[in-house]
Design a protein around this motif. Structure first.
Motif, mmCIF file in Angstrom:
data_model
loop_
_atom_site.group_PDB
_atom_site.id
_atom_site.type_symbol
_atom_site.label_atom_id
_atom_site.label_comp_id
_atom_site.label_asym_id
_atom_site.label_seq_id
_atom_site.Cartn_x
_atom_site.Cartn_y
_atom_site.Cartn_z
ATOM 1 N N THR A 4 0.850 -1.184 0.000
ATOM 2 C CA THR A 4 0.000 0.000 0.000
ATOM 3 C C THR A 4 0.889 1.238 0.000
ATOM 4 O OG1 THR A 4 -0.066 0.108 2.402
ATOM 5 C CG2 THR A 4 -1.792 -1.216 1.317
ATOM 6 N N LYS A 5 0.316 2.375 -0.355
ATOM 7 C CA LYS A 5 1.110 3.612 -0.356
ATOM 8 C C LYS A 5 1.722 3.914 1.012
ATOM 9 C CE LYS A 5 -0.573 5.986 -4.370
ATOM 10 N NZ LYS A 5 0.584 6.286 -5.165
ATOM 11 N N PRO A 6 0.956 3.770 2.115
ATOM 12 C CA PRO A 6 1.584 4.016 3.424
ATOM 13 C C PRO A 6 2.746 3.056 3.700
ATOM 14 C CG PRO A 6 -0.808 4.021 3.643
ATOM 15 C CD PRO A 6 -0.500 3.549 2.257
ATOM 16 N N ASN A 7 2.620 1.808 3.294
ATOM 17 C CA ASN A 7 3.708 0.856 3.524
ATOM 18 C C ASN A 7 4.893 1.128 2.601
ATOM 19 O OD1 ASN A 7 2.440 -0.422 5.613
ATOM 20 N ND2 ASN A 7 1.533 -1.999 4.338
ATOM 21 N N GLN A 8 4.613 1.588 1.391
ATOM 22 C CA GLN A 8 5.707 1.986 0.496
ATOM 23 C C GLN A 8 6.492 3.135 1.124
ATOM 24 O OE1 GLN A 8 3.883 2.999 -3.231
ATOM 25 N NE2 GLN A 8 3.484 0.872 -3.791
ATOM 26 N N GLN A 9 5.755 4.106 1.678
ATOM 27 C CA GLN A 9 6.416 5.252 2.311
ATOM 28 C C GLN A 9 7.202 4.820 3.542
ATOM 29 O OE1 GLN A 9 6.514 8.457 1.044
ATOM 30 N NE2 GLN A 9 8.115 8.646 2.583
ATOM 31 N N ARG A 12 10.369 3.199 2.342
ATOM 32 C CA ARG A 12 11.311 4.230 1.860
ATOM 33 C C ARG A 12 11.945 4.975 3.026
ATOM 34 N NH1 ARG A 12 7.687 5.051 -2.577
ATOM 35 N NH2 ARG A 12 6.452 6.481 -1.306
ATOM 36 N N LYS A 69 8.523 -4.996 3.238
ATOM 37 C CA LYS A 69 8.396 -5.532 1.878
ATOM 38 C C LYS A 69 7.731 -6.904 1.895
ATOM 39 C CE LYS A 69 11.038 -6.676 -2.234
ATOM 40 N NZ LYS A 69 12.374 -6.813 -2.807
ATOM 41 N N SER A 74 3.481 -3.520 8.845
ATOM 42 C CA SER A 74 2.701 -2.619 7.996
ATOM 43 C C SER A 74 2.276 -1.392 8.778
ATOM 44 C CB SER A 74 1.474 -3.329 7.438
ATOM 45 O OG SER A 74 0.582 -3.654 8.478
ATOM 46 N N GLU A 78 -2.609 5.943 7.060
ATOM 47 C CA GLU A 78 -1.779 7.006 6.475
ATOM 48 C C GLU A 78 -1.421 8.000 7.561
ATOM 49 O OE1 GLU A 78 -0.397 8.855 2.758
ATOM 50 O OE2 GLU A 78 -2.003 7.402 2.726
#
Length: 81
Positions: A4-9, A12, A69, A74, A78
């Motif tokens: 998900t976008k929050p997990n991608q962030q 990163r 990943k 997780s 957000e």
């Protein structure tokens, strides 16, 4: 499974923090070598200990990024800035 976008962030951010710690450790190691050359062995050893501590923390953060990943860690929601 895609992150998900929050997990991608989160991933990163963890990787970025790990990279910053890595380079800070490298810089401290270089300074400690210079200190050793000037005869400040005690100060150099303290700097090397700090550099090793940063490396250990870097390894932990990189491991956490891997767990994000793999889906084992997780972000629940957000985060607002």
């Amino acid at each position: 499974m895609a992150l998900t976008k929050p997990n991608q962030q989160l991933r990163r951010d963890l990787k970025e923090a790990a990279a910053l710690l890595k380079w800070a450790g490298v810089d401290l190691y270089v300074v400690s070598k210079r200190m050793m050359a000037t005869g400040d062995e005690q100060g150099a050893m303290e700097m090397m200990k700090l550099a090793m501590s940063l490396q250990e923390t870097e390894d932990k953060l990189a491991g956490y990024a891997g767990e994000v990943k793999d889906g084992r860690i997780s972000r629940a929601a957000e985060q607002r800035k």
